[in-house]
Design an enzyme around this catalytic site. Sequence first.
Site, PDB file in Angstrom:
ATOM      1  N   LYS A   2     -14.798  -9.209  -1.603  1.00 20.10           N
ATOM      2  CA  LYS A   2     -15.290  -8.074  -1.248  1.00 20.10           C
ATOM      3  C   LYS A   2     -16.530  -8.157  -0.139  1.00 20.10           C
ATOM      4  O   LYS A   2     -16.915  -9.407  -0.252  1.00 20.10           O
ATOM      5  CB  LYS A   2     -15.772  -7.265  -2.503  1.00 20.10           C
ATOM      6  CG  LYS A   2     -14.528  -6.856  -3.319  1.00 20.10           C
ATOM      7  CD  LYS A   2     -13.517  -5.930  -2.639  1.00 20.10           C
ATOM      8  CE  LYS A   2     -12.467  -5.529  -3.153  1.00 20.10           C
ATOM      9  NZ  LYS A   2     -11.880  -5.445  -4.534  1.00 20.10           N
TER      10      LYS A   2
HETATM   11  C1  LIG Z   1     -11.139  -4.660  -5.569  1.00 14.00           C
HETATM   12  C2  LIG Z   1     -10.661  -3.304  -5.844  1.00 14.00           C
HETATM   13  C3  LIG Z   1     -11.047  -2.738  -7.099  1.00 14.00           C
HETATM   14  C4  LIG Z   1     -11.120  -3.601  -8.295  1.00 14.00           C
HETATM   15  O1  LIG Z   1     -12.284  -4.323  -8.381  1.00 14.00           O
HETATM   16  P1  LIG Z   1     -12.263  -5.488  -9.124  1.00 14.00           P
HETATM   17  O2  LIG Z   1     -13.615  -6.114  -9.052  1.00 14.00           O
HETATM   18  O3  LIG Z   1     -11.302  -6.486  -8.738  1.00 14.00           O
HETATM   19  O4  LIG Z   1     -11.962  -5.251 -10.423  1.00 14.00           O
HETATM   20  C5  LIG Z   1     -10.623  -1.575  -7.082  1.00 14.00           C
HETATM   21  N1  LIG Z   1     -10.108  -0.679  -6.158  1.00 14.00           N
HETATM   22  C6  LIG Z   1     -10.146  -1.142  -4.919  1.00 14.00           C
HETATM   23  C7  LIG Z   1      -9.899  -0.354  -3.730  1.00 14.00           C
HETATM   24  C8  LIG Z   1     -10.422  -2.477  -4.625  1.00 14.00           C
HETATM   25  O5  LIG Z   1     -10.269  -3.169  -3.484  1.00 14.00           O
END
Ligand SMILES: *Cc1c(COP(=O)(O)O)cnc(C)c1O
Length: 385
Positions: free
Chosen positions: A188
Site C-alpha cells: 500500500k
Molecule cells: C489491501 C486491501 C484491503 C485489505 O487490506 P489488508 O491490509 O490487506 O487486510 C481491502 N480493500 C482493498 C481495496 C485493498 O486493496
Amino acid sequence: MTNSSRPDARRNASPYLYGEEAEAVARVLESGQYGHGAVTEEFERRVADFLGIPDAVAVASGTAALHLALIVAGVGPGDEVIVPSMTFCATVQAILAVGATPRFVDIELGTLCVNDQLVMEAVSDATAAVMPVLFGGRAVDLAAVQGELDERGVAVIEDAAHAFGSRNGPRRVGAGRALTCFSFGPIKNLTCGQGGMVIPRTPEEADAIRRLRLLGVAQSQAERANTTTYRVESFGLRYQLSDLNAAVGLAQLAHFGATERARRDLWRTYRSALSSLEGVTSVDVDPDRSVPHLCQVRVKNRDAVFARLRSQGVGVGVHYPPNHSQPAFAAWKRTLPATEQAGQEILSLPFHQHLTEQHIEHVVSALGQFLKSAGGTMCSPAASC
Ligand SMILES: *Cc1c(COP(=O)(O)O)cnc(C)c1O
C-alpha cells in the site's frame, strides 16, 4: 529491511523503504516490548495529525479495520451493505464477517468507483451501510447524498485501502464524515508490513474500536500491569497493531511527502508515455488530488496482452477480478455491465517507487509493440471500450 534488491518492472508492486524502518524495528526489538504499546500510540497520533483529525485507531490489517468499522456502525445479520463488486475480496469478506450480505453495485468505467447515483439506486430499507472503495487512490465524494443517507440511517464506511494521503477537496481522505478504513499492508502507499487503521467519527466510536481490537478488554496493557485482574467489557477480537509494525509505519510516515511526489511523478511519466499509444484507455486519476496507488489501462483482448507482457518479464497484474463472479459470493450475483467490462479489460502496469523512467519506457514500449502486432483489435481512446 532495505531496498538493496532493487525490484524492477518485473514486479507489479513493491514496498519502498527509506532506510530508517530497520533501525526503528531494531529499537522495538531491543526494548523487549513488541506488542501493542507506546509506539502504536505515537503512530496513531502522527497519522491523526497528518490527516488533520482528532483521533485514529490502529489495527492489525485493512481487513480488520473494515470488520471493526462495520461492527461499530451496528451492521449485522439481516442487513445489506452496498459495495462495488470491483474491489479486493477483503471488502466483501468483512461484510460476511458481521453476518450481513453484500448488495453489489456497478461502477463508473472511467474511474472504477461508485458515484451518488449508483449508490442511491441500490438503497433500500434493508441497507445498513454503503462501502465506497477509493479505487486506485481516487476520493469518492458522496457529500451530495450524505443528508439522505443520514436520514435513512445508512452509514458510510470508506474502503480507503488504496487512498492513504489522497485528498477529497481541501481535506485528506479520512477527514470527512465517513468511517474511513486504511490498509498498511506490504504494497500500500504507506506500509507497516501489515497493518490498518480506522478513522472513527466520534470519541465513543474510537473507544469502542479500541476495546474491540483488544479482545473486549477495557484497560490498556499499562493499566493492567498494576491490577490483579482485567475487565472484559464486550465482544472483541485480536486485532491490535504490534509496536514492531507501528515502528515501520512511523518511519514511512516521516517520508510520506517523498512518497506522494514519487507516486505522482511516476503516474505522470506513465501517462505521457501512454498518450502516444493507440488502443489503450487509461483509467484516470487526478494526480494533484490523489496519491496514485495503481496505474491501470483498459485494452480489448486483455488476457493476450497480459500473457505476452508477462512472458517478456513485465509484471502486469489485474486489480481485480469482480467479486460478484467469485464462487463464494455467487448467492449475491447480479448483472453489472461496467464492472463486467472492466473485469475483462483492466490491466495494472508495474507501479512502485523502484521504477525508473527507463523501466516505464520499457513497459510502455512492450505494450505498444503488442498492440501494433495485434493491429486494430484494441479499442481506441475515443471509443467507449
Ligand atoms: C489491501 C486491501 C484491503 C485489505 O487490506 P489488508 O491490509 O490487506 O487486510 C481491502 N480493500 C482493498 C481495496 C485493498 O486493496
